[in-house]
Scaffold this active site. Structure first.
Site, PDB file in Angstrom:
ATOM      1  N   ARG A   1     -17.816  86.274  47.175  1.00 54.93           N
ATOM      2  CA  ARG A   1     -16.880  86.723  46.455  1.00 54.93           C
ATOM      3  C   ARG A   1     -17.307  86.454  44.883  1.00 54.93           C
ATOM      4  O   ARG A   1     -17.020  87.089  44.086  1.00 54.93           O
ATOM      5  CB  ARG A   1     -15.479  86.496  46.745  1.00 54.93           C
TER       6      ARG A   1
ATOM      7  N   PHE B   1     -11.178  96.806  54.790  1.00 59.39           N
ATOM      8  CA  PHE B   1     -10.751  95.635  55.620  1.00 59.39           C
ATOM      9  C   PHE B   1     -10.480  94.502  54.562  1.00 59.39           C
ATOM     10  O   PHE B   1     -10.849  93.215  54.791  1.00 59.39           O
ATOM     11  CB  PHE B   1     -11.837  95.048  56.596  1.00 59.39           C
TER      12      PHE B   1
ATOM     13  N   ASP C   1     -16.008  94.063  54.784  1.00 61.38           N
ATOM     14  CA  ASP C   1     -16.120  92.803  55.457  1.00 61.38           C
ATOM     15  C   ASP C   1     -15.009  92.836  56.504  1.00 61.38           C
ATOM     16  O   ASP C   1     -13.957  92.575  56.569  1.00 61.38           O
ATOM     17  CB  ASP C   1     -15.442  91.964  54.357  1.00 61.38           C
TER      18      ASP C   1
ATOM     19  N   CYS D   1     -19.023  88.839  60.153  1.00 60.57           N
ATOM     20  CA  CYS D   1     -18.677  87.479  60.587  1.00 60.57           C
ATOM     21  C   CYS D   1     -19.123  87.364  62.093  1.00 60.57           C
ATOM     22  O   CYS D   1     -18.477  86.391  62.677  1.00 60.57           O
ATOM     23  CB  CYS D   1     -17.207  87.062  60.380  1.00 60.57           C
TER      24      CYS D   1
END
Length: 398
Positions: free
Chosen positions: A212, A228, A298, A338
């Site tokens: 980020r 998301f 994400d 992830c």
């Protein structure tokens, strides 16, 4: 201290000797050491088929991962003192890395505390316990945290999916201090407030902190889409870095409300929201011929289990194609994952294939990793799970 012995089958010690910390139930020699002889959360000495000591571990006979190594020394079990020492060692590194107390303090196996996650939110500490062994140490965990950082509040947010696998009940408990409704976060200089009840995981995802931060280099004066978005971690930081307009997309009304609240906290009036399914929203934006200079994808883990590999990779491909279609000329896609079961190389290949599918020339500008408060263990690939690809898309370049 003498412990009962858990024996491995012949050859099953190779992964443990290579650096892993988990023992699967099908690796146990159940004739020499029946799993039914062990209680969930008990400690045992681990030995190879040739009777070589391999260390000490927590045992749960009801779980697929039936053993989690505590120590390579056979006589060293997990005691309150050893637990405190490991918490202190983990804290020492985070304090070197971050000037303010907003970080993942304990990252399970990576900090020698399998089944334990601890996050700091200023004066509030949130604990997640996911294994029977760590549950047996619950009181010692709370005492150690109080001793080491003297927080105003400690919350046990023990409602993760792994607990049912371990045969543990789900609960949220205020272990110390006044009851908390929200958590305060400062990340990359931007303020957030996150609802504790109904919030994901411990309430915040510190793992993408550095990615980020890198996003800020790409967004000044740009139109950004954060898909998301949860409570706006990417999008609000983009707005704070000078994005001309930010749209956050999430299916949760609570998350959408939090996005607006967090934008207000930072005095930002350039943030808008779309509530709804991410795939549907991306298709609708495409149909409306919307274009963005930066698109951030994400998603939650689209490959939660190994058997979901094919369907999950197809979902990543669809998502990246939709994201690329929404990019303005010379736009940047930030494609994150992830999913532990999706490698960095495979994500890059999916992005390449997505670009070719819609006739886009893509440049891989940089690749991001999880923040250092989520350290990886080379012998445990499961600890290395965060990926972020920063990709530039060029139309008609080749």
């Amino acid at each position: 201290m003498k412990f009962p012995v858990l024996y491995l089958r012949k050859g099953a010690e190779r992964r443990i000797k290579a650096g892993h910390l988990w023992v699967y139930s099908n690796e146990v020699d159940t004739r020499r050491s029946p799993l039914t002889d062990f209680e969930a959360g008990s400690q045992a000495e681990l030995r190879s088929a040739s009777d070589r000591p391999l260390g000490t571990l927590f045992v749960n006979p009801h779980a697929l991962i039936c053993g989690r190594l505590i120590s390579r020394a056979p006589a060293h079990g997990m005691t309150p003192q050893r637990l405190t020492q490991r918490l202190e060692a983990a804290l020492s590194m985070r304090q070197r890395l971050f000037a303010e107390p907003f970080y993942r303090w304990v990252f399970g196996d990576s900090d020698g505390l399998s089944g334990l996650v601890v996050d700091r939110f200023g004066d509030t500490v949130v604990v997640q316990i996911s294994t029977a062994g760590m549950e047996s140490m619950k009181d010692a965990i709370v005492r150690a945290i109080q001793r080491l950082v003297q927080p105003a509040a400690i919350v046990l947010k023990n409602d993760g999916k792994m607990r049912s696998v371990e045969g543990l009940e789900s609960y949220i408990e205020q272990a110390h201090g006044p009851e908390q409704q929200t958590l305060s976060v400062i990340e990359n200089g931007v303020r957030f407030e996150v609802p504790l009840a109904g919030g994901q995981k411990t309430g915040w995802f510190y793992d993408h902190r550095m990615n980020r931060q890198r996003l800020q280099s790409y967004v000044a004066g740009k139109r950004v889409l954060d898909v998301f978005s949860y409570v706006g971690g990417w999008g609000i930081q983009a707005a704070a870095a000078g994005a001309s307009a930010v749209t956050c997309v999430d299916s949760s009304p609570v998350a959408i409300e939090a996005v607006h609240h967090n934008a207000g906290l930072n005095g930002l009036d350039t943030v808008d929201t779309l509530e709804g399914d991410a795939f549907d929203a991306l298709k609708a934006l495409t149909a409306e011929k919307e274009k963005f200079d930066v698109v951030v994808l994400d998603p939650p883990a689209l490959i939660p289990r190994r058997r979901d590999q094919k369907a999950g990779e197809q979902a990543y491909a669809r998502l990246n194609q939709l994201g690329l279609r929404l990019l303005a000329r010379d736009g940047v896609l930030v494609s994150a994952s992830c999913s532990m079961h999706l490698s960095q190389d495979r994500l890059v290949d999916i992005i390449r294939g997505s670009g070719r599918k819609i006739d886009r020339f893509v440049q891989l500008l940089e690749q991001g990793h999880q923040a250092p408060d989520h350290p990886t263990i080379p012998g445990i690939p499961e600890t290395d799970y965060i990926k972020a690809c920063f990709v530039r898309s060029l139309t008609g370049f080749f």
